[in-house]
Design a protein around this motif. Structure first.
Motif, PDB file in Angstrom:
ATOM      1  N   ASN A  28      29.355  15.333 -24.109  1.00 36.44           N
ATOM      2  CA  ASN A  28      30.284  15.905 -23.562  1.00 36.44           C
ATOM      3  C   ASN A  28      28.825  16.520 -22.430  1.00 36.44           C
ATOM      4  OD1 ASN A  28      31.883  16.895 -22.205  1.00 36.44           O
ATOM      5  ND2 ASN A  28      32.872  17.980 -22.553  1.00 36.44           N
ATOM      6  N   GLU A  29      28.469  15.855 -21.536  1.00 38.44           N
ATOM      7  CA  GLU A  29      27.151  15.563 -20.701  1.00 38.44           C
ATOM      8  C   GLU A  29      28.296  17.379 -20.150  1.00 38.44           C
ATOM      9  OE1 GLU A  29      26.252  11.959 -18.458  1.00 38.44           O
ATOM     10  OE2 GLU A  29      27.928  12.772 -17.058  1.00 38.44           O
ATOM     11  N   ASN A  30      29.172  16.966 -19.569  1.00 36.20           N
ATOM     12  CA  ASN A  30      29.210  17.858 -18.509  1.00 36.20           C
ATOM     13  C   ASN A  30      29.959  19.491 -19.234  1.00 36.20           C
ATOM     14  OD1 ASN A  30      29.064  17.075 -15.944  1.00 36.20           O
ATOM     15  ND2 ASN A  30      31.164  15.544 -16.754  1.00 36.20           N
ATOM     16  N   GLN A  31      29.439  19.705 -20.711  1.00 34.52           N
ATOM     17  CA  GLN A  31      29.872  20.638 -21.500  1.00 34.52           C
ATOM     18  C   GLN A  31      28.684  21.918 -21.212  1.00 34.52           C
ATOM     19  OE1 GLN A  31      30.993  19.429 -25.515  1.00 34.52           O
ATOM     20  NE2 GLN A  31      30.397  21.781 -26.120  1.00 34.52           N
ATOM     21  N   THR A  32      28.770  23.318 -20.376  1.00 35.14           N
ATOM     22  CA  THR A  32      28.182  23.915 -20.804  1.00 35.14           C
ATOM     23  C   THR A  32      27.928  24.565 -22.388  1.00 35.14           C
ATOM     24  OG1 THR A  32      29.287  24.655 -18.345  1.00 35.14           O
ATOM     25  CG2 THR A  32      27.509  26.349 -19.460  1.00 35.14           C
ATOM     26  N   VAL A  33      26.558  24.521 -21.992  1.00 35.39           N
ATOM     27  CA  VAL A  33      25.749  25.772 -23.362  1.00 35.39           C
ATOM     28  C   VAL A  33      24.763  26.202 -22.863  1.00 35.39           C
ATOM     29  CG1 VAL A  33      25.258  24.802 -25.742  1.00 35.39           C
ATOM     30  CG2 VAL A  33      26.284  23.084 -25.389  1.00 35.39           C
ATOM     31  N   THR A  37      24.877  22.455 -18.117  1.00 31.64           N
ATOM     32  CA  THR A  37      25.345  21.614 -19.187  1.00 31.64           C
ATOM     33  C   THR A  37      24.293  20.919 -20.394  1.00 31.64           C
ATOM     34  OG1 THR A  37      24.224  19.414 -17.353  1.00 31.64           O
ATOM     35  CG2 THR A  37      26.407  20.871 -16.663  1.00 31.64           C
ATOM     36  N   MET A  38      25.000  20.361 -21.098  1.00 28.40           N
ATOM     37  CA  MET A  38      24.287  19.656 -22.079  1.00 28.40           C
ATOM     38  C   MET A  38      22.654  17.968 -21.449  1.00 28.40           C
ATOM     39  SD  MET A  38      26.981  18.511 -24.876  1.00 28.40           S
ATOM     40  CE  MET A  38      27.062  20.052 -26.319  1.00 28.40           C
ATOM     41  N   LYS A  39      24.193  17.514 -20.619  1.00 22.78           N
ATOM     42  CA  LYS A  39      22.657  16.803 -19.525  1.00 22.78           C
ATOM     43  C   LYS A  39      21.474  17.314 -18.740  1.00 22.78           C
ATOM     44  CE  LYS A  39      23.174  14.003 -16.075  1.00 22.78           C
ATOM     45  NZ  LYS A  39      23.911  12.648 -15.057  1.00 22.78           N
ATOM     46  N   GLU A  40      20.931  18.491 -18.564  1.00 25.33           N
ATOM     47  CA  GLU A  40      20.427  19.589 -18.267  1.00 25.33           C
ATOM     48  C   GLU A  40      19.643  20.056 -19.096  1.00 25.33           C
ATOM     49  OE1 GLU A  40      22.049  21.352 -14.041  1.00 25.33           O
ATOM     50  OE2 GLU A  40      22.640  22.780 -15.707  1.00 25.33           O
ATOM     51  N   HIS A  41      20.218  20.637 -20.664  1.00 22.28           N
ATOM     52  CA  HIS A  41      19.507  21.492 -21.668  1.00 22.28           C
ATOM     53  C   HIS A  41      19.165  19.760 -22.185  1.00 22.28           C
ATOM     54  CE1 HIS A  41      20.067  25.013 -22.173  1.00 22.28           C
ATOM     55  NE2 HIS A  41      21.163  25.190 -21.828  1.00 22.28           N
TER      56      HIS A  41
END
Ligand code: XUL
Ligand code: CO
Length: 437
Positions: A28-33, A37-41
């Motif tokens: 979920n690209e916008n989910q923060t982990v 976000t997953m996309k950024e990581h």
């Protein structure tokens, strides 16, 4: 939109309750982990070579993948068709990046100048596609291993004309990578090694490879390329002995050239296993030497001893490597490139999507597990405790300038030092890790 993928729409996150095979269950690209976000990581990249250029060959069989751009038409027209399909795919699967070899995107011509003309023509089109779709370039690289001129190596070839040729090719490929905003430039020395010592001057070959690395770094600074230069270790295949065997061998090459501040590593999962290590070892070794640049995420097959380049599908193979990467800050310029291909019987356009969805989902699932593992702080607790005496008087003395073999000898006798073995608690730690999988 391309004709080839016209029946497939943009892939969406639908969660684990969805039965739609063309949806993400975990990514979920916008989910923060872990604060991003997953996309950024994850900074996923689709690779141009396996996904669009590999025709399904194996050592015993011909092409199985009947893509419209693999027909017998004008090679430049075919490259344009491939480009349309590739950018349609990137936009639908939503890897924010792609990676390429010069020869995947544009065909080789009959002279060097013609090859360069082909490359420039396609790069103009890529530049426009990148603007239209927002897809970015993680890295570019030169294919210096397919053409027969490179059969005896590229920068390690016995013939200096081949060295000059690869230097020209890499110069152009670095220019193109910079022009397209590439965040890294990768050097994988496909044939930078040898088949038999009977015909090989190893010292000269390694000196030439070292010279080549110097020239690449010098050119990077000359043109002001701000991307990372990355060396990709691989132990063998195609060549029997490769000078860039594993992370340790690559670091030795980089240090021989005095370039440890300039070159980092692109570590590939399946190359790690082929070198007799596992992925987390190679990642840990690189991070411990401040040399991790990016990764090629794939897997091998334990029953097949060659580079099968399959999509990752198992969190337990990845968790400790992810733990190392993300507890050390993750990637800034590097990313997760799917240097992976579908099996040769997976002949439908949808199969390319299933493969990438599976790979992206397993990475997302592992990232979520990694967050818990990091936040629970279990591993550092055990490791810190295991090494805690290094913070004491003796540990500090060993690293001080007053210590030497005689002084330590004296301490053992004076302080009656008599070390007591302690449990490494491996099984306990394996049981703890199991909770996160
Ligand atoms: C080959 C391999 C290459 C490099 C780029 O095994 O991994 O695709 O990643 O040349
Ligand atoms: Co690779």
């Amino acid at each position: 939109m391309s004709e080839y993928f016209k029946n497939i729409s943009k892939i969406k996150y639908e969660g684990t309750s969805s039965n739609n095979p063309l949806s993400f269950k975990y990514y979920n690209e916008n989910q923060t982990v872990l604060g991003k976000t997953m996309k950024e990581h994850l900074r996923f990249a689709t690779c141009y070579w396996h996904t669009f250029t590999w025709p399904g060959l194996d050592p015993f069989g011909g092409p199985t993948l009947d893509r419209p751009w693999m027909g017998s038409g004008d090679p430049l027209k075919m490259a344009e068709l491939k480009l349309d399909a590739a950018f349609d795919f990137f936009s639908k699967i939503q890897t924010p990046f792609f990676c390429f070899h010069d020869r995947d995107i544009a065909p080789e011509g009959s002279t060097y100048s013609e090859t360069k003309k082909n490359l420039d023509h396609i790069v103009n089109l890529i530049e426009k596609k990148m603007k239209d779709t927002g897809v970015k370039l993680l890295w570019g690289t030169a294919n210096a291993f397919s053409h027969k001129r490179y059969m005896g190596g590229a920068s390690t070839n016995p013939d200096p004309e081949v060295f000059a040729y690869v230097a020209a090719q890499v110069k152009d490929c670095m220019d193109v990578t910079m022009r397209l905003g590439g965040q890294n430039y990768v050097l994988w020395g496909g044939r930078e090694g040898y088949e038999t010592i009977l015909n090989t001057n190893m010292k000269l070959e390694m000196n030439n490879l070292s010279r080549f690395l110097e020239l690449v770094v010098e050119y990077k600074h000359k043109i002001g390329f701000t991307g990372q230069i990355l060396l990709e270790p691989k132990p063998h295949e195609p060549t029997k002995h490769q000078y860039d065997f594993d992370t340790a061998a690559c670091l030795a090459l980089i240090r021989k050239a005095g370039l440890e501040k300039e070159i980092k590593l692109n570590i590939e999962v399946n190359h790690a296993t082929l070198s007799g290590h596992n992925f987390e070892h190679e990642i840990g070794y690189a991070i411990s030497n401040d040399a991790l640049g990016s990764i090629d995420i794939n897997r091998g097959d334990t029953l097949l001893g060659w580079d099968t380049d399959q999509f990752p599908n198992n969190s337990s193979d990845l968790l400790m490597a992810f733990y190392y990467i993300f507890s050390n800050g993750g990637f800034k310029q590097g990313g997760f490139n799917f240097d992976a291909k579908i099996r040769r019987q997976s002949i439908e356009p949808e199969d390319l999507f299933y493969a990438h969805i599976g790979g992206m989902d397993i990475c997302a699932k592992t990232l979520i597990a990694t967050e818990k593992l990091i936040n629970d702080n279990v591993i550092p607790k055990y490791i810190n405790n295991r090494y805690s005496n290094w913070n004491g008087d003796l540990g500090k003395f060993i690293h001080s300038k007053d210590s030497n073999l005689e002084a330590l000898h004296q301490r053992v006798i004076n302080n009656n030092i008599n070390p007591k073995p302690k449990s490494g608690q491996q099984e306990l730690l394996e049981n703890i890790l199991n909770k996160y999988l």
